[in-house]
Write a protein that holds these residues in place. Structure first.
Motif, PDB file in Angstrom:
ATOM      1  N   VAL B  32      18.362  87.985-103.330  1.00 16.23           N
ATOM      2  CA  VAL B  32      17.835  87.770-101.989  1.00 16.23           C
ATOM      3  C   VAL B  32      18.281  88.887-101.057  1.00 16.23           C
ATOM      4  N   GLY B  33      17.328  89.394-100.281  1.00 19.13           N
ATOM      5  CA  GLY B  33      17.650  90.423 -99.289  1.00 19.13           C
ATOM      6  C   GLY B  33      17.619  89.836 -97.891  1.00 19.13           C
ATOM      7  N   VAL B  34      18.658  90.122 -97.106  1.00 21.87           N
ATOM      8  CA  VAL B  34      18.647  89.732 -95.694  1.00 21.87           C
ATOM      9  C   VAL B  34      18.353  90.999 -94.918  1.00 21.87           C
ATOM     10  N   ILE B  35      17.192  91.043 -94.253  1.00 20.88           N
ATOM     11  CA  ILE B  35      16.844  92.274 -93.545  1.00 20.88           C
ATOM     12  C   ILE B  35      16.687  91.991 -92.059  1.00 20.88           C
ATOM     13  N   GLY B  36      16.996  93.003 -91.280  1.00 24.36           N
ATOM     14  CA  GLY B  36      16.917  92.850 -89.835  1.00 24.36           C
ATOM     15  C   GLY B  36      17.457  94.102 -89.175  1.00 24.36           C
ATOM     16  N   PRO B  37      17.056  94.369 -87.925  1.00 25.27           N
ATOM     17  CA  PRO B  37      17.556  95.571 -87.243  1.00 25.27           C
ATOM     18  C   PRO B  37      19.060  95.484 -86.989  1.00 25.27           C
ATOM     19  N   VAL B 184      23.148  88.498-103.108  1.00 19.54           N
ATOM     20  CA  VAL B 184      22.655  88.493-101.732  1.00 19.54           C
ATOM     21  C   VAL B 184      23.045  89.821-101.108  1.00 19.54           C
ATOM     22  N   LEU B 185      22.065  90.589-100.626  1.00 18.66           N
ATOM     23  CA  LEU B 185      22.427  91.854 -99.989  1.00 18.66           C
ATOM     24  C   LEU B 185      21.754  91.997 -98.641  1.00 18.66           C
ATOM     25  N   THR B 186      22.379  92.746 -97.754  1.00 19.58           N
ATOM     26  CA  THR B 186      21.736  93.052 -96.476  1.00 19.58           C
ATOM     27  C   THR B 186      21.322  94.510 -96.508  1.00 19.58           C
ATOM     28  N   THR B 187      20.260  94.805 -95.792  1.00 24.71           N
ATOM     29  CA  THR B 187      19.795  96.188 -95.737  1.00 24.71           C
ATOM     30  C   THR B 187      18.866  96.324 -94.543  1.00 24.71           C
ATOM     31  N   HIS B 188      18.627  97.550 -94.084  1.00 21.80           N
ATOM     32  CA  HIS B 188      17.505  97.723 -93.182  1.00 21.80           C
ATOM     33  C   HIS B 188      16.475  98.684 -93.757  1.00 21.80           C
ATOM     34  N   TYR B 189      16.556  98.900 -95.105  1.00 15.80           N
ATOM     35  CA  TYR B 189      15.507  99.663 -95.786  1.00 15.80           C
ATOM     36  C   TYR B 189      14.507  98.696 -96.408  1.00 15.80           C
ATOM     37  N   MET B 190      13.267  98.779 -95.955  1.00 18.37           N
ATOM     38  CA  MET B 190      12.267  97.841 -96.449  1.00 18.37           C
ATOM     39  C   MET B 190      11.870  98.131 -97.889  1.00 18.37           C
ATOM     40  N   ASP B 191      11.837  99.434 -98.252  1.00 21.53           N
ATOM     41  CA  ASP B 191      11.460  99.763 -99.630  1.00 21.53           C
ATOM     42  C   ASP B 191      12.478  99.177-100.599  1.00 21.53           C
ATOM     43  N   GLU B 192      13.727  99.155-100.165  1.00 19.88           N
ATOM     44  CA  GLU B 192      14.794  98.614-101.003  1.00 19.88           C
ATOM     45  C   GLU B 192      14.574  97.118-101.237  1.00 19.88           C
ATOM     46  N   ALA B 193      14.299  96.420-100.130  1.00 20.94           N
ATOM     47  CA  ALA B 193      14.074  94.977-100.236  1.00 20.94           C
ATOM     48  C   ALA B 193      12.873  94.707-101.127  1.00 20.94           C
ATOM     49  N   GLU B 194      11.813  95.521-100.954  1.00 22.89           N
ATOM     50  CA  GLU B 194      10.588  95.335-101.729  1.00 22.89           C
ATOM     51  C   GLU B 194      10.843  95.587-103.219  1.00 22.89           C
ATOM     52  N   ALA B 195      11.661  96.601-103.505  1.00 20.89           N
ATOM     53  CA  ALA B 195      11.890  96.974-104.898  1.00 20.89           C
ATOM     54  C   ALA B 195      12.843  96.021-105.616  1.00 20.89           C
ATOM     55  N   CYS B 197      14.252  92.719-104.329  1.00 23.75           N
ATOM     56  CA  CYS B 197      14.507  91.310-104.019  1.00 23.75           C
ATOM     57  C   CYS B 197      13.412  90.379-104.516  1.00 23.75           C
ATOM     58  N   ASP B 198      13.852  89.190-104.986  1.00 28.69           N
ATOM     59  CA  ASP B 198      12.898  88.132-105.304  1.00 28.69           C
ATOM     60  C   ASP B 198      12.342  87.561-104.003  1.00 28.69           C
ATOM     61  N   ARG B 199      13.250  87.344-103.039  1.00 29.84           N
ATOM     62  CA  ARG B 199      12.811  86.856-101.724  1.00 29.84           C
ATOM     63  C   ARG B 199      13.553  87.625-100.644  1.00 29.84           C
ATOM     64  N   VAL B 200      12.951  87.751 -99.490  1.00 31.89           N
ATOM     65  CA  VAL B 200      13.641  88.373 -98.368  1.00 31.89           C
ATOM     66  C   VAL B 200      13.691  87.399 -97.191  1.00 31.89           C
ATOM     67  N   ALA B 201      14.794  87.476 -96.470  1.00 30.87           N
ATOM     68  CA  ALA B 201      14.954  86.704 -95.231  1.00 30.87           C
ATOM     69  C   ALA B 201      14.971  87.712 -94.101  1.00 30.87           C
ATOM     70  N   ILE B 202      13.981  87.644 -93.208  1.00 32.54           N
ATOM     71  CA  ILE B 202      13.933  88.569 -92.075  1.00 32.54           C
ATOM     72  C   ILE B 202      14.566  87.869 -90.883  1.00 32.54           C
ATOM     73  N   ILE B 203      15.643  88.464 -90.324  1.00 36.97           N
ATOM     74  CA  ILE B 203      16.252  87.856 -89.147  1.00 36.97           C
ATOM     75  C   ILE B 203      16.306  88.856 -88.001  1.00 36.97           C
ATOM     76  N   ASP B 204      16.218  88.334 -86.793  1.00 30.54           N
ATOM     77  CA  ASP B 204      16.361  89.162 -85.588  1.00 30.54           C
ATOM     78  C   ASP B 204      16.895  88.271 -84.481  1.00 30.54           C
ATOM     79  N   HIS B 205      17.750  88.850 -83.627  1.00 27.58           N
ATOM     80  CA  HIS B 205      18.399  88.090 -82.562  1.00 27.58           C
ATOM     81  C   HIS B 205      18.994  86.784 -83.085  1.00 27.58           C
ATOM     82  N   GLY B 206      19.508  86.824 -84.307  1.00 22.49           N
ATOM     83  CA  GLY B 206      20.189  85.665 -84.867  1.00 22.49           C
ATOM     84  C   GLY B 206      19.268  84.602 -85.439  1.00 22.49           C
TER      85      GLY B 206
END
Ligand SMILES: Nc1ncnc2c1ncn2[C@@H]1O[C@H](COP(=O)(O)OP(=O)(O)O)[C@@H](O)[C@H]1O
Ligand SMILES: [Mg+2]
Lengths: 358, 241
Positions: B32-37, B184-195, B197-206
């Motif tokens: 799982v990827g946790v992505i967000g600015p 479970v990893l965090t990143t702000h590279y979308m290509d990484e998450a796409e390549a 992760c099975d699922r991604v969680a997009i979070i912003d402002h908590g």
């Protein structure tokens, strides 16, 4: 796997010790820097005995040439004698301050020429020479002297330079490395998030703290061995009976200064800030605790102030057991004071402690 | 089977709500990827799940155990790489991982194997301070894995790496997941998450904005674009911290 390195406590201790030994500046400030002070002070202040009085002996002075043996040695210790045949030249030397006294013998009278510039020297000269003349008078009278005189030397509190400075500079060295080590470790580990990382490993906080304490105490005992060993082998340090009492003093002193370092590390916001704060606490304390010069001549209020400083108590206790010949019991009260300091400051540091920088 | 279950998780620093009522589940064996600015709350979210921070509200169950307070039974089962490279100063790469092995009471041999596996066999005798960014990241991942955990947390493992180092790290992370570990990893590279992760969680402002497979997210939001377009569509384009 060798026993100790496989356990969390052993592995942590070795990791911390390696980090210290490989840190050249830490090593320098813990060992080389204080030793430089010791050697420097020894060289600068080494010969502080009463300077000899320079005497010019004009022509033959039978009264001084035929002194009895015991008087002779006292004479040699007091006067630095130069011979001359020219009274005027000798007086000129005295007038210019190049010599302290010129003596000649006119018949049966010993004549001493001196100036009043250096009053103590003049008084010593006068009294000493008068005593020789009196002694010679008794001797020619053929009667045994009625009154006797005996000198009995009492050990005083004034110590030679090395004897005085080794315990105090050692105290300063231990205070520095313990406080800096604790401050820098706490801040460094917090900055790098290692503190957080260790929280997630199956090791207890007492294990982590215990490893840091064990290494710091080991370093302090190493500093003690180097200081006392080098002082004894190369600088003429002689230790008195209960010197071994310095070991518990070093251990408790280390805990006390680690606590001060932890406090600095807990309060400061960066590693440099923590080290600067530790320095700010330890360096003035070293001055006020007699590490660099005796406080005997200091004003009373300053000495009262120094009584609340842990380093003062460490230094005094180290002086007592290392060079003043005091018994082991003399260290008990200072040990208690240092332990109390350690407990109070540790509690304060624990209260201010934060896991994170922000 | 559920590896992580988070319900209504909230954490505030003063007035700032860093994590705001987040619900999240991660299955065993999932990547799982946790992505967000920057400043979205990714690290705070992870640190609460790891048991490092106390939530203000909400429930966290990790491998069937509560995460807070610090749970001793959980510690040997999870591996964590924190955002910074958390190392002991002035140790070599080998000494570093041997120390971590000892903390988990794992034989030194396992540590040496991990050093080889992340490609640091040649660098074993180098001080951690002398490692490149990529080498340091690989070492800290190896330190996180030395006790063979079931569940692995990685906080921005590829930040500040060059493309070569990043791609090699992807291979490593994929292999870790294929071994059966939950990642479970965090990143702000979308290509990484796409390549990866099975699922991604997009979070912003908590807040959790989306939690789905990359394919589903692209189909629903990108209008013919990629995951980065989804991300920008959801989080807007103003500058972040
Ligand atoms: N210890 C802290 N104290 C106060 N504010 C913090 C702390 N840690 C993070 N924050 C703030 O919380 C927000 C979320 O931070 P973080 O979880 O680190 O985000 P991310 O990892 O996504 O960049 C940010 O605005 C950050 O400034
Ligand atoms: Mg972060």
């Amino acid at each position: 796997m060798s026993g100790l390195t496989g356990t969390p406590f052993g592995a942590l201790s070795i990791a911390i010790l390696r980090g210290f030994v490989r840190d050249r500046s830490a090593l320098f400030f813990a060992v080389v820097f204080p030793l430089m002070f010791l050697v420097l002070f020894g060289a600068l202040l080494g010969n502080q005995d009463q300077p000899e009085i320079e005497m010019v002996k004009v022509g033959d002075v039978p009264l001084l040439d035929h002194l009895p043996a015991d008087a002779r040695s006292a004479f040699d210790a007091t006067f630095d004698v130069e011979e001359s045949d020219d009274l005027d030249a000798a007086l000129e030397l005295v007038r210019k301050g190049d010599a302290d006294v010129a003596v000649e013998q006119r018949g049966d009278t010993l004549v001493a020429h001196y100036t009043q510039t250096e009053q103590v020297g003049a008084a010593i000269t006068q009294v000493t020479l008068q005593a020789y003349v009196d002694g010679a008078n008794v001797a020619v009278s053929g009667r045994p002297p009625k009154f006797g005189f005996e000198a009995d030397r009492v050990e005083d509190d004034s110590l030679t330079t090395i004897q005085y400075y080794t315990p105090g500079l050692l105290g300063w060295a231990i205070a520095m490395s313990s406080a800096f080590g604790a401050a820098a470790t706490l801040q460094g580990w917090r900055q790098s998030k290692l503190l957080r990382r260790l929280q997630l490993a199956p090791v207890s906080t007492p294990t982590i703290v215990g490893a840091r304490v064990a290494v710091t105490i080991g370093i302090a005992l190493g500093q003690t061995a180097i200081f006392l060993g080098l002082g004894w082998a190369a600088l003429g340090l002689t230790l008195t009976g209960s010197w071994w009492m310095s070991l518990p003093l070093v251990v408790v002193g280390t805990l006390c200064f680690m606590a001060i370092g932890l406090l600095a590390g807990a309060v400061a916001k960066s590693t440099e800030g923590a080290v600067n704060m530790a320095n700010f606490l330890v360096l003035p304390m070293a001055f006020l605790s007699g590490s660099f010069f005796p406080l005997d001549g200091a004003p009373t209020w300053l000495r009262r102030l120094s009584d609340v400083l842990p380093l003062k108590h460490l230094n005094e206790a180290m002086l007592d057991v290392l060079v003043r010949g005091e018994g082991p019991g003399s260290a008990l009260v200072p040990l208690g004071i240092l332990a109390a300091f350690a407990v109070v400051v540790t509690l304060l540091a624990a209260k201010l402690f934060r896991w994170d920088t922000a | 089977m559920t590896a992580i279950s988070v319900v209504g998780l909230t954490k505030a620093y003063g007035d700032l709500t860093a994590v705001d009522a987040v619900d999240l589940t991660v299955d065993v064996g999932e990547f799982v990827g946790v992505i967000g600015p920057n400043g979205a709350g990714k690290t705070t979210l992870l640190e609460m799940i790891e048991g490092l921070r106390r939530p203000d509200a909400g429930e966290i169950t990790v491998l069937g155990e509560p995460a807070w307070p610090r749970n001793r039974r959980l510690q040997p089962r999870i591996g964590v790489q924190l955002q910074a490279s958390a190392f002991f100063e002035r140790l070599t790469a080998r000494e570093q991982i041997h120390t971590f092995a000892a903390l988990y009471r794992v034989p030194a041999r396992a540590a040496d194997e991990w050093l080889e596996r992340v490609g640091l066999g040649e660098k074993a005798a180098s001080r951690v301070e002398d490692l490149s960014g990529g080498q340091a990241q690989r070492l800290s991942i190896a330190c996180a894995l030395v006790h063979d955990p079931e569940l692995v947390f990685l906080d921005e493992p590829t930040a500040a790496l060059d493309p070569q180092a990043r791609r090699n790290l992807w291979d490593l992370l994929r292999a870790i997941n294929e071994d059966g570990r939950t990642v479970v990893l965090t990143t702000h590279y979308m290509d990484e998450a796409e390549a990866l992760c099975d699922r991604v969680a997009i979070i912003d402002h908590g807040r959790l904005l989306q939690h789905d497979t990359p394919t589903a997210l692209v189909a629903a939001h990108a209008g013919g674009g990629n995951l980065e377009d989804v991300f920008l569509a959801l989080t807007g384009r103003e500058y972040r911290a």
